[in-house]
Design a protein around this motif. Structure first.
Motif, PDB file in Angstrom:
ATOM      1  N   GLU A  17       0.844  -1.197   0.000  1.00 18.26           N
ATOM      2  CA  GLU A  17       0.000   0.000   0.000  1.00 18.26           C
ATOM      3  C   GLU A  17       0.881   1.250   0.000  1.00 18.26           C
ATOM      4  OE1 GLU A  17      -3.374   2.218   2.813  1.00 18.26           O
ATOM      5  OE2 GLU A  17      -2.472   0.310   3.431  1.00 18.26           O
ATOM      6  N   ASN A  18       0.469   2.243  -0.755  1.00 21.05           N
ATOM      7  CA  ASN A  18       1.209   3.507  -0.800  1.00 21.05           C
ATOM      8  C   ASN A  18       0.610   4.464   0.228  1.00 21.05           C
ATOM      9  OD1 ASN A  18       2.727   5.725  -1.367  1.00 21.05           O
ATOM     10  ND2 ASN A  18       2.147   5.886  -3.521  1.00 21.05           N
ATOM     11  N   GLU A  19       1.308   4.658   1.323  1.00 23.74           N
ATOM     12  CA  GLU A  19       0.818   5.550   2.369  1.00 23.74           C
ATOM     13  C   GLU A  19       1.332   6.974   2.194  1.00 23.74           C
ATOM     14  OE1 GLU A  19       1.921   3.682   6.015  1.00 23.74           O
ATOM     15  OE2 GLU A  19       0.397   2.098   5.847  1.00 23.74           O
ATOM     16  N   THR A  20       2.109   7.199   1.153  1.00 16.85           N
ATOM     17  CA  THR A  20       2.644   8.533   0.893  1.00 16.85           C
ATOM     18  C   THR A  20       1.759   9.262  -0.110  1.00 16.85           C
ATOM     19  OG1 THR A  20       4.028   8.037  -1.043  1.00 16.85           O
ATOM     20  CG2 THR A  20       4.917   7.458   1.122  1.00 16.85           C
ATOM     21  N   PHE A  21       2.017  10.544  -0.277  1.00 19.03           N
ATOM     22  CA  PHE A  21       1.254  11.346  -1.232  1.00 19.03           C
ATOM     23  C   PHE A  21       2.037  11.554  -2.528  1.00 19.03           C
ATOM     24  CE2 PHE A  21      -0.234  13.187   2.990  1.00 19.03           C
ATOM     25  CZ  PHE A  21      -1.235  12.236   3.108  1.00 19.03           C
ATOM     26  N   ASP A  22       2.976  10.661  -2.802  1.00 12.02           N
ATOM     27  CA  ASP A  22       3.797  10.726  -4.012  1.00 12.02           C
ATOM     28  C   ASP A  22       3.605   9.461  -4.837  1.00 12.02           C
ATOM     29  OD1 ASP A  22       5.073  13.185  -3.256  1.00 12.02           O
ATOM     30  OD2 ASP A  22       6.305  12.032  -1.848  1.00 12.02           O
ATOM     31  N   ALA A  23       3.467   9.641  -6.161  1.00 18.19           N
ATOM     32  CA  ALA A  23       3.480   8.481  -7.054  1.00 18.19           C
ATOM     33  C   ALA A  23       4.892   7.903  -7.071  1.00 18.19           C
ATOM     34  CB  ALA A  23       3.054   8.901  -8.452  1.00 18.19           C
ATOM     35  N   ARG A  24       5.015   6.614  -7.358  1.00 22.48           N
ATOM     36  CA  ARG A  24       6.349   6.019  -7.351  1.00 22.48           C
ATOM     37  C   ARG A  24       6.488   4.992  -8.466  1.00 22.48           C
ATOM     38  NH1 ARG A  24       5.750   3.594  -1.193  1.00 22.48           N
ATOM     39  NH2 ARG A  24       4.021   2.143  -1.547  1.00 22.48           N
ATOM     40  N   THR A  25       7.747   4.828  -8.898  1.00 25.83           N
ATOM     41  CA  THR A  25       8.066   3.960 -10.032  1.00 25.83           C
ATOM     42  C   THR A  25       9.317   3.150  -9.717  1.00 25.83           C
ATOM     43  OG1 THR A  25       7.156   5.573 -11.585  1.00 25.83           O
ATOM     44  CG2 THR A  25       8.613   3.895 -12.486  1.00 25.83           C
ATOM     45  N   MET A  26       9.335   1.898 -10.149  1.00 26.22           N
ATOM     46  CA  MET A  26      10.516   1.060  -9.987  1.00 26.22           C
ATOM     47  C   MET A  26      10.670   0.183 -11.221  1.00 26.22           C
ATOM     48  SD  MET A  26      13.113   0.292  -8.210  1.00 26.22           S
ATOM     49  CE  MET A  26      12.612   1.361  -6.845  1.00 26.22           C
ATOM     50  N   ASN A  27      11.903   0.134 -11.751  1.00 25.06           N
ATOM     51  CA  ASN A  27      12.219  -0.726 -12.889  1.00 25.06           C
ATOM     52  C   ASN A  27      12.929  -1.988 -12.412  1.00 25.06           C
ATOM     53  OD1 ASN A  27      11.237   0.871 -15.091  1.00 25.06           O
ATOM     54  ND2 ASN A  27      12.946   2.278 -14.732  1.00 25.06           N
ATOM     55  N   PHE A  28      12.614  -3.094 -13.062  1.00 27.87           N
ATOM     56  CA  PHE A  28      13.253  -4.373 -12.767  1.00 27.87           C
ATOM     57  C   PHE A  28      13.896  -4.911 -14.044  1.00 27.87           C
ATOM     58  CE2 PHE A  28      10.278  -3.945  -9.352  1.00 27.87           C
ATOM     59  CZ  PHE A  28      10.828  -4.625  -8.276  1.00 27.87           C
ATOM     60  N   SER A  29      15.080  -5.493 -13.890  1.00 29.99           N
ATOM     61  CA  SER A  29      15.732  -6.149 -15.030  1.00 29.99           C
ATOM     62  C   SER A  29      15.667  -7.660 -14.835  1.00 29.99           C
ATOM     63  CB  SER A  29      17.188  -5.699 -15.155  1.00 29.99           C
ATOM     64  OG  SER A  29      17.918  -6.040 -13.985  1.00 29.99           O
ATOM     65  N   PHE A  30      15.719  -8.370 -15.951  1.00 32.24           N
ATOM     66  CA  PHE A  30      15.741  -9.826 -15.938  1.00 32.24           C
ATOM     67  C   PHE A  30      17.126 -10.288 -16.386  1.00 32.24           C
ATOM     68  CE2 PHE A  30      11.287  -8.679 -16.612  1.00 32.24           C
ATOM     69  CZ  PHE A  30      10.688  -9.387 -15.589  1.00 32.24           C
ATOM     70  N   ILE A  31      17.800 -11.048 -15.536  1.00 34.10           N
ATOM     71  CA  ILE A  31      19.127 -11.583 -15.835  1.00 34.10           C
ATOM     72  C   ILE A  31      18.949 -13.054 -16.198  1.00 34.10           C
ATOM     73  CG2 ILE A  31      21.490 -11.845 -15.036  1.00 34.10           C
ATOM     74  CD1 ILE A  31      20.469  -8.963 -15.027  1.00 34.10           C
TER      75      ILE A  31
END
Length: 412
Positions: A101-115
């Motif tokens: 759950e996002n309890e902050t007031f900021d949108a967030r993004t995360m990138n994942f790589s596949f090895i």
């Protein structure tokens, strides 16, 4: 000088066999390795997703991997809000992205790589999550809170993701704070000897003044000593004939028991108390046995005459069969009731009537019943009993009664 080494024929044969065995094992091992990872390396996720968008509440999404090599899922940055599980595997398999759950007031993004087989794949997987929105919610604010004339505690639940404070009306000196936490306010009301009174509680946020909420606390006039609508019970079905999920008194929660109501264990029914919680009302009895409902002791100083007003309905089956409709009335501890029994003519709809849209509000104010008690004291308890405890050979052997909205007031 010549040195001569002599081999026995059996020993030489054993050595040759051992060497052949070792070579065979090496050959098989190499063959197995080749078979395990044969062909050109490949890696794909079924349906070809390249990203995930999660709501504020978070989510968990599963994916299916098709591969012929070992693989890993690696976040591009350290974070505490999204992860892959498991984060590695070999060949075909499954994994999940778990987004908190996002309890902050900021949108967030995360990138994942596949090895895959030690080599990073060219396409990243992007997880995005929306920002939370500031809020203050007050469950029950629309209906407000009510406290008896005798005084007592009032709890206001606060659901908020911002810092908040509260204020009372300047003239609400009859309310004092007992407890304050991030999720609730608990106040105590003094005894009210006069007319009814009310106070407004305002919950506010300095940073977000647009979120301010209010709730009104009303204290009943001095002559009202008990008012009960059983709104704190929520079991089973609101349709009287549908008994699925109704909950017997001896399995109520401790918080529900603490409201002070009681039911007598019925010896003929394995000492079970035959009072059942429904959706904001109660049911007395079951087939073959009657059940009772006993009030808390009344908050009365000295001796008083009181009026008891309540709503009741007889039981009807889905098919339209109506139970016996006898309700016995008595005062325990002290006092004499003006009546000893009532015939409850208020009958709910059958299932067919409900399906036909027949309007029948069994809880309408004009359908209420009442009686008086003379000589009531602080020891007085009001008892309602559906027929009798053992209904064997009595009428139809069924005398279930529904009860709600009990009001007790001092009249003299």
């Amino acid at each position: 000088m010549k040195s001569t080494i002599t081999f026995r024929s059996g020993y030489l044969t054993a050595m040759l066999l051992m060497m052949v065995s070792i070579l065979s094992l090496l050959f098989v091992s190499c063959s197995d390795d080749d078979e395990e990872f044969s062909g050109n390396p490949y890696f794909s996720i079924e349906d070809g997703p390249t990203g995930l968008t999660a709501g504020v509440e978070g989510s968990t999404v599963s994916y299916v991997v098709r591969s012929n090599r070992p693989w890993q899922i690696v976040a591009q940055e350290d974070n505490g809000w999204v992860r892959a599980f498991p984060s590695e595997g070999s060949e075909d398999g499954t994994f999940k992205f778990i987004v908190n759950e996002n309890e902050t007031f900021d949108a967030r993004t995360m990138n994942f790589s596949f090895i895959v087989n030690g080599a990073e794949q060219p396409v990243l997987f992007r997880v995005e999550q929306a920002a939370n929105v500031p809020y203050i919610n007050l469950p029950g604010a629309q209906t407000g809170a009510e406290v008896l004339a005798a005084g007592g505690d009032v709890t206001i639940d606060v659901d908020a993701n911002v810092a908040w404070t509260y204020e009372l009306d300047d003239d609400a000196t009859w309310l004092t704070q007992l407890e304050l936490s991030a999720t609730k306010i608990r106040l105590r009301a003094e005894k009210n000897s006069g007319a009814d009174r009310s106070a407004t509680v305002t919950i506010q946020s300095t940073e977000h003044p647009e979120l301010d909420k209010t709730i009104v606390i009303t204290q009943l006039p001095g002559n009202i000593i008990l008012r009960e609508d059983f709104s704190w019970l929520a079991y089973g079905n609101e349709k009287p004939y549908n008994t699925t999920g109704e909950t017997r008194f001896d399995t109520w929660t401790q918080d529900e028991i603490n409201h002070g109501w009681y039911s007598t264990p019925v010896a003929a029914s394995s000492n079970q108390p035959l009072l059942y919680a429904r959706q904001g009302f109660v049911k007395l009895g079951k087939t073959g046995f009657g059940g009772d409902l006993i009030s808390p002791r009344l908050n009365i100083e000295g001796t008083a005459n009181i009026r008891v007003t309540f709503k009741a309905a007889a039981y009807i089956s889905a098919g339209g069969a109506i139970d016996d409709k006898l309700l016995k009335i008595s005062a325990l501890g002290a006092g004499t009731t003006s009546i000893s029994q009532l015939t409850i003519e208020n009958v709910p709809n059958s299932e067919a009537q409900d399906n036909a849209g027949v309007v029948n509000n069994i809880w309408a104010a004009e359908r209420a019943y009442s009686f008086t008690v003379t000589g009531a004291t602080s020891d007085t308890q009001i008892k309602f009993l559906g027929g009798d405890y053992n209904l064997t050979g009595v009428g139809q052997g069924k005398n279930r009664i529904f009860i709600d909205d009990i009001n007790i007031e001092i009249i003299e």
